[in-house]
Design a protein around this motif. Structure first.
Motif, short mmCIF file in Angstrom:
data_model
loop_
_atom_site.label_atom_id
_atom_site.label_comp_id
_atom_site.label_asym_id
_atom_site.label_seq_id
_atom_site.Cartn_x
_atom_site.Cartn_y
_atom_site.Cartn_z
N ASP A 261 1.34 -50.13 11.04
CA ASP A 261 1.95 -50.19 12.38
C ASP A 261 0.87 -50.17 13.43
O ASP A 261 -0.14 -49.46 13.29
CB ASP A 261 2.90 -49.02 12.59
N GLY A 262 1.08 -50.95 14.48
CA GLY A 262 0.14 -50.97 15.59
C GLY A 262 -0.91 -52.06 15.50
O GLY A 262 -1.76 -52.16 16.39
N TYR A 263 -0.87 -52.89 14.44
CA TYR A 263 -1.82 -53.98 14.27
C TYR A 263 -1.08 -55.29 14.08
O TYR A 263 0.04 -55.31 13.56
CB TYR A 263 -2.71 -53.75 13.04
N ALA A 264 -1.73 -56.39 14.47
CA ALA A 264 -1.15 -57.72 14.27
C ALA A 264 -2.25 -58.69 13.87
O ALA A 264 -3.40 -58.57 14.33
CB ALA A 264 -0.47 -58.20 15.55
N PHE A 265 -1.89 -59.65 13.02
CA PHE A 265 -2.81 -60.72 12.61
C PHE A 265 -2.74 -61.88 13.58
O PHE A 265 -1.67 -62.18 14.14
CB PHE A 265 -2.40 -61.27 11.24
#
Length: 154
Positions: A21-25
């Motif tokens: 949670d809290g990250y995106a690619f």
């Protein structure tokens, strides 16, 4: 001038890889400044902005993992011909974001992109520094015996 190089897909490959949670690619390279900085703080050999420019422009595929605020947390790229040979490089995670599975997620994502684009039996290589060897082995990488990785020092 026409560019005949094979290019990577513009969207990420389907993958079961999930980020914390809290990250995106994003399937795009970091900025030159981010690339130079992340290599340095993650323990990879330092590179200049001029060297970064070549890496950023001439890779087959990139993936970056960013925080919700947009800060670069991890990156990785693939060099290759887009058909049978692929080399994973610049797999790096900001020390402030390590031990959360970002390195594994980057690797799994890049391998999925290769598997989606390549014909059967692609040749996938990397150079494994000691800190990453356990991760790479857990993903199925083996030593290239009887071949030996070699380099020409400069």
């Amino acid at each position: 001038m026409h560019d005949d190089r094979t290019t990577a897909p513009t969207t990420p490959a389907p993958s079961s890889t999930s980020l914390p949670d809290g990250y995106a690619f994003a399937p795009v390279p970091p900025t030159s400044e981010e690339y130079v900085r992340l290599r340095e703080i993650s323990g990879l050999s330092p590179r200049t902005p001029a060297q970064a420019a070549g890496a950023l422009a001439n890779s087959w595929a990139w993936i970056t993992a960013r925080t919700e605020e947009g800060a670069l947390a991890a990156m990785g790229r693939v060099l290759g011909d887009g058909t049978w040979y692929f080399h994973l490089a610049d797999i790096a995670t900001d020390p402030a974001h390590q031990r959360q599975g970002l390195g594994r997620a980057v690797m799994e994502h890049l391998i999925a992109r290769i598997d989606e684009a390549a014909p059967p039996h692609p040749y996938i290589t990397l150079l494994a520094d000691p800190p990453g060897q356990r991760l790479y082995r857990s993903l199925g990488f083996v030593e290239s015996d009887p071949s030996l990785g070699m380099r020409l020092p400069r």
